[in-house]
Design a protein around this motif. Sequence first.
Motif, mmCIF file in Angstrom:
data_model
loop_
_atom_site.group_PDB
_atom_site.id
_atom_site.type_symbol
_atom_site.label_atom_id
_atom_site.label_comp_id
_atom_site.label_asym_id
_atom_site.label_seq_id
_atom_site.Cartn_x
_atom_site.Cartn_y
_atom_site.Cartn_z
ATOM 1 N N TYR A 1 8.595 10.200 -8.488
ATOM 2 C CA TYR A 1 8.861 11.376 -8.797
ATOM 3 C C TYR A 1 9.968 11.823 -9.692
ATOM 4 O O TYR A 1 9.868 12.652 -10.368
ATOM 5 N N TYR B 1 12.932 10.279 11.489
ATOM 6 C CA TYR B 1 13.117 11.833 11.852
ATOM 7 C C TYR B 1 11.674 12.613 11.942
ATOM 8 O O TYR B 1 11.264 13.632 12.505
ATOM 9 N N VAL C 1 5.995 3.365 4.384
ATOM 10 C CA VAL C 1 6.199 4.460 5.264
ATOM 11 C C VAL C 1 5.218 4.505 6.420
ATOM 12 O O VAL C 1 5.272 4.128 7.540
ATOM 13 N N THR D 1 -6.689 5.495 4.732
ATOM 14 C CA THR D 1 -6.365 4.608 3.615
ATOM 15 C C THR D 1 -7.829 4.574 2.826
ATOM 16 O O THR D 1 -8.642 5.226 3.026
ATOM 17 N N SER D 2 -7.465 3.762 1.685
ATOM 18 C CA SER D 2 -8.406 3.803 0.651
ATOM 19 C C SER D 2 -9.247 2.687 0.548
ATOM 20 O O SER D 2 -10.133 2.420 -0.294
ATOM 21 N N LYS E 1 -7.024 -2.656 3.159
ATOM 22 C CA LYS E 1 -5.748 -1.949 3.777
ATOM 23 C C LYS E 1 -6.142 -1.510 5.076
ATOM 24 O O LYS E 1 -5.143 -1.614 6.012
ATOM 25 N N TYR F 1 -10.399 7.644 3.584
ATOM 26 C CA TYR F 1 -10.542 9.004 3.303
ATOM 27 C C TYR F 1 -10.991 9.073 1.615
ATOM 28 O O TYR F 1 -11.302 10.033 1.236
ATOM 29 N N GLY G 1 1.719 12.366 3.684
ATOM 30 C CA GLY G 1 2.627 12.040 2.453
ATOM 31 C C GLY G 1 1.653 11.979 1.053
ATOM 32 O O GLY G 1 2.383 11.635 -0.120
ATOM 33 N N ARG H 1 -1.963 2.123 -6.816
ATOM 34 C CA ARG H 1 -2.381 1.802 -5.013
ATOM 35 C C ARG H 1 -2.755 0.388 -4.827
ATOM 36 O O ARG H 1 -3.503 0.109 -3.957
#
Length: 323
Positions: A45, A128, A151, A170-171, A175, A190, A214, A313
């Motif tokens: 990002y 957190y 993560v 996951t894709s 995975k 997904y 995320g 990915r």
Amino acid sequence: MKAIKFHKTGGPEVIQYEDITLDAPGPGEVRLRHTAIGVNYLDTYYRSGAYPLPLPSGLGSEAAGVVEAVGEGVTTLKVGDRVAYGAGPIGSYSQARNMPANRLSKLPDTISDETAAAMMLKGMTVRYLLRETYKVKAGETILWHAVAGGVGLIAVQWAKYLGVRVIGTTSSPEKAALAKSMGCDEVINYTSENVAERVRELTDGKGVPVVYDGVGQATLNASLDSLSPFGLLVNFGSASGPVTGFDTGILAAKGSLYLTRPGLNTYVDSDEALQANVADLFDVVGSGDVRIEVNQTYPLADAVKAHQDLEGRKTTGSTILLP
Ligand code: NDP
């Protein structure tokens, strides 16, 4: 001494491997020689300009290393200490740097430098999210997107340790198999399945009290449709692009839902909060309840390739760079 810099924002190709010089550490700082560096989606990002930074800039927020010099007033660390960090000023993609001493944590013998570099930012984030943003309770079912990622794999194991049933997304089948092998109870692809329908099937029609998302833009609707009434959508990242132009009326229409967009820095702003979070992370990793999967390692000079693979990915678990 070498470090990654970028002079303009854009794709992975803007990343440059450059010579740098380092000043002596200032008051409150130490000079750190990095031994392993963590790669995070967050770094993309900054590089792309989605999170603006003054340019030219360094990159990276996670690493482990050895203290080589201490600045004035530093009493908590000494030369030779093994330390790691996952919050603080950007610039971990480097062979060495100066860092505020109060943002560093001493590493216990049970945790290697590579493991630390692969988990500090990601692990504190999972901590957190599961224990503060929404306090998960044993016996609850949660939905976690991109569950085979850095993560994601930490989250699966930590949630299982807390007695939670985890539905992941996951894709790819590979995975999905990896996530299952790390304890994920159910995995939805997904890219080919209807996530909300599958979540309803897996929860006797009830939906889940919390979705950890995320992925962002691409999963927004599926996340909202997977929640039970009064459920919480935790939009903690934007791997597919940010959620923009959100109509809050949707929250009422879909069951008086809640939406939050948390960031790690708020949760570890004080030194006490940072060290309490790190202590919990060291506990679950040191005990073996959470295993850190370092599935990709690149030389620091190949950070371009690391970013291409992460955004393509192609990665699972954590990625590190070796200086
Ligand atoms: P990951 O290792 O999870 O990599 C990102 C994953 O997102 C990919 O592997 C991919 O998994 C999935 N994904 C879905 N759609 C896309 C897309 N269009 N392009 C690329 N990837 C996609 O990264 P991290 O573990 O570093 O971070 C996970 C998320 O957590 C990120 O969104 C990050 O910004 C966020 N984060 C937030 C923090 C906070 O405090 N708010 C702190 C730290 C991280 P798949 O192939 O399975 O779809």
